[in-house]
Design an enzyme around this catalytic site. Structure first.
Site, PDB file in Angstrom:
ATOM      1  N   TYR A 160     -90.369   6.009  -7.943  1.00 26.24           N
ATOM      2  CA  TYR A 160     -91.804   5.735  -7.574  1.00 26.24           C
ATOM      3  C   TYR A 160     -92.796   6.698  -8.659  1.00 26.24           C
ATOM      4  O   TYR A 160     -92.197   7.379  -9.504  1.00 26.24           O
ATOM      5  CB  TYR A 160     -92.070   6.223  -6.341  1.00 26.24           C
ATOM      6  CG  TYR A 160     -91.709   5.203  -4.884  1.00 26.24           C
ATOM      7  CD1 TYR A 160     -92.538   4.240  -4.582  1.00 26.24           C
ATOM      8  CD2 TYR A 160     -90.316   5.340  -4.712  1.00 26.24           C
ATOM      9  CE1 TYR A 160     -91.938   3.165  -3.789  1.00 26.24           C
ATOM     10  CE2 TYR A 160     -89.733   4.381  -3.571  1.00 26.24           C
ATOM     11  CZ  TYR A 160     -90.891   3.350  -3.234  1.00 26.24           C
ATOM     12  OH  TYR A 160     -90.218   2.530  -2.429  1.00 26.24           O
ATOM     13  N   GLY A 305     -80.635   8.987   7.934  1.00 26.94           N
ATOM     14  CA  GLY A 305     -81.785   7.922   7.937  1.00 26.94           C
ATOM     15  C   GLY A 305     -81.243   6.927   8.792  1.00 26.94           C
ATOM     16  O   GLY A 305     -81.488   6.829  10.083  1.00 26.94           O
ATOM     17  N   GLU A 398     -61.390 -12.685  27.153  1.00 24.37           N
ATOM     18  CA  GLU A 398     -61.192 -12.830  25.541  1.00 24.37           C
ATOM     19  C   GLU A 398     -59.815 -13.407  25.478  1.00 24.37           C
ATOM     20  O   GLU A 398     -58.938 -13.155  25.849  1.00 24.37           O
ATOM     21  CB  GLU A 398     -61.292 -11.390  24.959  1.00 24.37           C
ATOM     22  CG  GLU A 398     -60.559 -11.230  23.407  1.00 24.37           C
ATOM     23  CD  GLU A 398     -60.984 -12.334  22.398  1.00 24.37           C
ATOM     24  OE1 GLU A 398     -62.309 -12.455  22.552  1.00 24.37           O
ATOM     25  OE2 GLU A 398     -60.416 -12.931  21.795  1.00 24.37           O
ATOM     26  N   ASN A 406     -64.422 -12.068  15.179  1.00 25.02           N
ATOM     27  CA  ASN A 406     -64.207 -12.140  13.476  1.00 25.02           C
ATOM     28  C   ASN A 406     -64.643 -10.968  12.929  1.00 25.02           C
ATOM     29  O   ASN A 406     -64.293 -10.704  11.646  1.00 25.02           O
ATOM     30  CB  ASN A 406     -65.329 -13.311  13.271  1.00 25.02           C
ATOM     31  CG  ASN A 406     -64.600 -14.747  13.381  1.00 25.02           C
ATOM     32  OD1 ASN A 406     -63.381 -14.833  13.137  1.00 25.02           O
ATOM     33  ND2 ASN A 406     -65.394 -15.590  13.366  1.00 25.02           N
ATOM     34  N   LYS A 416     -64.847  -1.611   3.952  1.00 24.29           N
ATOM     35  CA  LYS A 416     -65.606  -2.217   5.369  1.00 24.29           C
ATOM     36  C   LYS A 416     -65.539  -1.183   6.335  1.00 24.29           C
ATOM     37  O   LYS A 416     -65.583  -1.399   7.632  1.00 24.29           O
ATOM     38  CB  LYS A 416     -65.265  -3.536   5.875  1.00 24.29           C
ATOM     39  CG  LYS A 416     -65.521  -4.586   4.720  1.00 24.29           C
ATOM     40  CD  LYS A 416     -66.916  -4.824   4.218  1.00 24.29           C
ATOM     41  CE  LYS A 416     -67.572  -5.602   5.392  1.00 24.29           C
ATOM     42  NZ  LYS A 416     -67.048  -7.065   5.729  1.00 24.29           N
ATOM     43  N   ALA A 443     -60.868 -19.385  28.490  1.00 20.70           N
ATOM     44  CA  ALA A 443     -61.786 -19.883  29.575  1.00 20.70           C
ATOM     45  C   ALA A 443     -61.543 -21.594  29.485  1.00 20.70           C
ATOM     46  O   ALA A 443     -61.521 -21.982  28.485  1.00 20.70           O
ATOM     47  CB  ALA A 443     -63.104 -19.284  29.352  1.00 20.70           C
TER      48      ALA A 443
END
Ligand code: FMN
Length: 628
Positions: A160, A305, A398, A406, A416, A443
């Site tokens: 900046y 943060g 489930e 996923n 990840k 289900a």
């Protein structure tokens, strides 16, 4: 708490809004010791902006702003925390094209190409203008003290305006604010002195800057150590050390792919050459790591943060040893940076109540209901968590043997890990809330009818798209999900079809395993569906493992030797042992259709509505479950 721009949490005139004050107070209540605000501009005349600008930024350049600033200080002090305001001189050559489309001509320390349009050259600020900004810091600091604020942080951060003056790459001035390192540091030195003049010599001044720009010709660590010595002598009371520049956002704004603590080396290097305390920042939401950094003396303070956007109670949870209850930042920037660049209030992918702490608080229901949630992916688990916290009687079904949907496949690659932590958080929370969880329970309308819950929430997710092309049923073909879950192996050479985020991550994942990978993408560019900093790093990672990328290229057929692809109307064979399909997902919407006329209170959330980003699933689940 590290500074984060509070877009949308201020009034149109630049006062903090009551919502903004609540946002900070919530973090103080969560146990933060020192809260730093997002940037506040000290001057609004030298650097030209548009009127609309002020709906995004808090102000401190008039006594009109002192009452709200003092309300903010009181709200933070109530919880025993201290408040520091981050003061900035402005943007210079990086002023955003998107946030300020009508900004008049950008300014800078010198004539420089504007970051967003190289054909525009910044106007060099006159010496008198620079002196005016310095004076504005003095006036702002005076107001900060009057408002009861405890410290000032100076925003020498990520290229900046202040940083532009400090750096030879951007500062070509010949007046007193340019030249050798002493000349280039004159601006920040005068600013530190101005703050001390305005607020008093005893008033703590933190100076924040990037110890390594990672930009050719930018500042390196050695020069940053010199900077530290100069500024310590001037009277800086602490340094808040980070890295990067606008061009290298994946250092300044480390995405999921950066390892935890990725900027600590910088803090450590600066700490070696000064006596004043050092604040480290950058993916320090892992408590054991944060503690280790302090124990090893690499830094004196830990700044968080995004981890405090994701979980405002992070400090209390750490103090009480409730580490499994910490909701981890997933480093995708969708809820924070991407939102603010799209004119929306600062918030968080995994914490939809960030920035709306009162309005979206989880409130106990007066009328508990039996709620069946179908699907244990992120949307289902988040809805189950919120509904249970509200006092409903929740059952979660489930169909597979694990919770996570996923996200299980998505969080397999080493890079990840933040997402893995988040899946762990959600599955731990639903278990701890004592709801009825049934795994391997698929289900059907009959089963739902038999159970007869008052409310059904369907979150059945999405399944991989498999295109109807010739050869797609060959043994050499595997979907991204099956590959990541280890259901099928690939050979030495691999074509990944689909260059969105998932296809590119797969390219890196396979490249890291020594495979020769080609990613093909129909569109003209890859990984367009993600945030700026994550994308920058993903492209760098693809390069590092030599993944070949072919854009404007379409998968036509899969044959014995590999894949037939088409680009510019021409077909050719890409030789490969395996073809991985990363062509997106399609909603698993059948069940919600079937239940439509059977269940009076029925909700459908997440990817089974339309496959999208994690933020959409979580926000939809949270916002819906609070209405049940
Ligand atoms: C939404 C958002 C806004 C930010 N705004 C500022 C800012 O106004 N000033 C600043 O110095 N840093 C800003 N930062 C950088 C953070 O202070 C911090 O250095 C960065 O997020 C890395 O730390 P973390 O991993 O703990 O989030 C911002 C970061 C985010 C995510």
């Amino acid at each position: 708490m590290a500074p984060m721009a509070t877009m949308g949490l201020v009034e149109l005139d630049g006062r903090y809004s009551p919502r903004g004050i609540e946002y900070f107070a919530t973090r103080a209540r969560g146990g933060v010791g020192l809260i730093t605000t997002g940037c506040i501009l000290v001057d609004n005349e030298v650097e030209p902006k548009v009127e609309d600008y002020w709906s995004f930024y808090p102000r401190i350049d008039s006594i009109r702003f002192v009452p709200r600033l003092s309300e903010l200080a009181d709200a933070v002090h109530d919880w025993g925390a201290k408040l520091s305001v981050s003061l900035t001189a402005g943007y210079g050559r990086v002023i955003s094209k998107k946030l300020f489309p009508l900004a008049k001509h950008p300014v800078g320390p010198s004539p420089l190409p504007w970051l967003w349009d190289k054909s525009v050259t910044t106007r060099e600020l006159t010496t008198a203008e620079v002196e005016k900004i310095v004076k504005a810091f003095e006036l702002a600091a005076e107001k900060a003290r009057v408002a009861g604020i405890d410290a000032v942080e100076i925003h020498g951060h990520e290229g900046y305006l202040i940083d532009q003056f400090m750096t030879a790459l951007w500062n070509k001035r010949t007046d007193k604010y340019g030249g050798d390192i002493g000349g280039r540091l004159r601006f920040p030195i005068e600013i530190i002195e101005a703050v001390k003049r305005g607020a008093g010599r005893d008033f703590p001044v933190v100076f924040r800057y990037s110890a390594k720009h990672y930009v050719p010709g930018g500042r390196d660590i050695e020069e940053s150590q010199e900077v530290a010595k100069w500024l310590e002598q001037t009277g800086a009371d602490a340094f808040h050390v980070d890295a990067g520049a606008y061009e290298m956002w994946h250092w300044t704004h480390p995405p999921i792919y950066q390892p935890p603590g990725c900027l600590v080396d910088m803090a450590e290097a600066i700490k070696k050459v000064v006596k004043i305390p050092i604040i480290a920042v950058g993916k320090l939401g892992y408590p054991e790591l944060a503690e280790k950094i302090l124990e090893e003396g690499k830094a004196d303070f830990i700044a968080l943060g995004r981890p405090l956007l994701a979980d405002p109670e992070w400090p209390i949870k750490v103090k009480e040893g409730r580490l499994e209850d910490i909701r981890m930042c997933v480093g995708d920037h969708d809820g924070c940076l991407t939102r603010i660049f799209n004119y929306k209030y600062l918030s968080c992918t995994v914490n939809p109540a960030a920035g709306m702490e009162r309005e979206l608080a989880i409130v106990r229901t007066e009328r508990p209901k039996s709620v069946l949630i179908i699907g244990g992916g992120p949307a289902g688990m988040e809805a189950a968590r919120v509904a249970a916290l509200r006092g409903h009687k929740v059952t979660l079904w489930e169909k597979s043997s694990r919770l996570g949907g996923n996200l299980i496949a998505a969080s397999i690659p080493d890079f990840k890990r933040d997402l893995r932590e988040y899946v762990k958080y959600l599955s731990t929370q639903v278990r701890k809330l004592g709801m009825d969880i049934e795994l391997e329970k698929e289900a059907t309308p009959e089963l739902v009818q038999k159970m007869a819950p008052e409310v059904v929430l369907v979150a059945t997710g999405a399944t991989p798209i498999v295109p109807a092309i010739k050869g797609v049923d060959r043994d050499t073909v595997v979907t991204a999900v099956d590959l990541l879950l280890g259901r099928k192996e690939v050979g030495k050479t691999v074509v990944v079809a689909g260059g969105g985020m998932i296809g590119c991550e797969l390219g890196v994942y396979l490249g890291q395993r020594g495979k020769q990978v080609t990613v093909i993408e129909m569109l003209g560019d890859i990984a367009t569906n993600m945030g700026r900093s994550g994308r920058m790093q993903l492209l760098e990672m693809l390069d590092e493992v030599d993944v070949k990328v072919l854009t404007n290229t379409k998968l036509i057929e899969i044959v014995e030797e590999g894949a037939i692809v088409e680009s510019n109307g021409e077909k050719r064979v890409l030789k490969a042992n395996s073809v991985v399909l990363a062509l997106g997902l399609k909603p698993a919407a059948a069940l919600s259709e079937e239940l439509r006329d059977m269940v009076s209170e029925l909700y459908t959330v997440g990817d089974c509505v339309e496959p999208r980003r994690l933020i959409n699933a979580i926000w939809e689940a949270y916002r819906t479950a609070r209405l049940i």
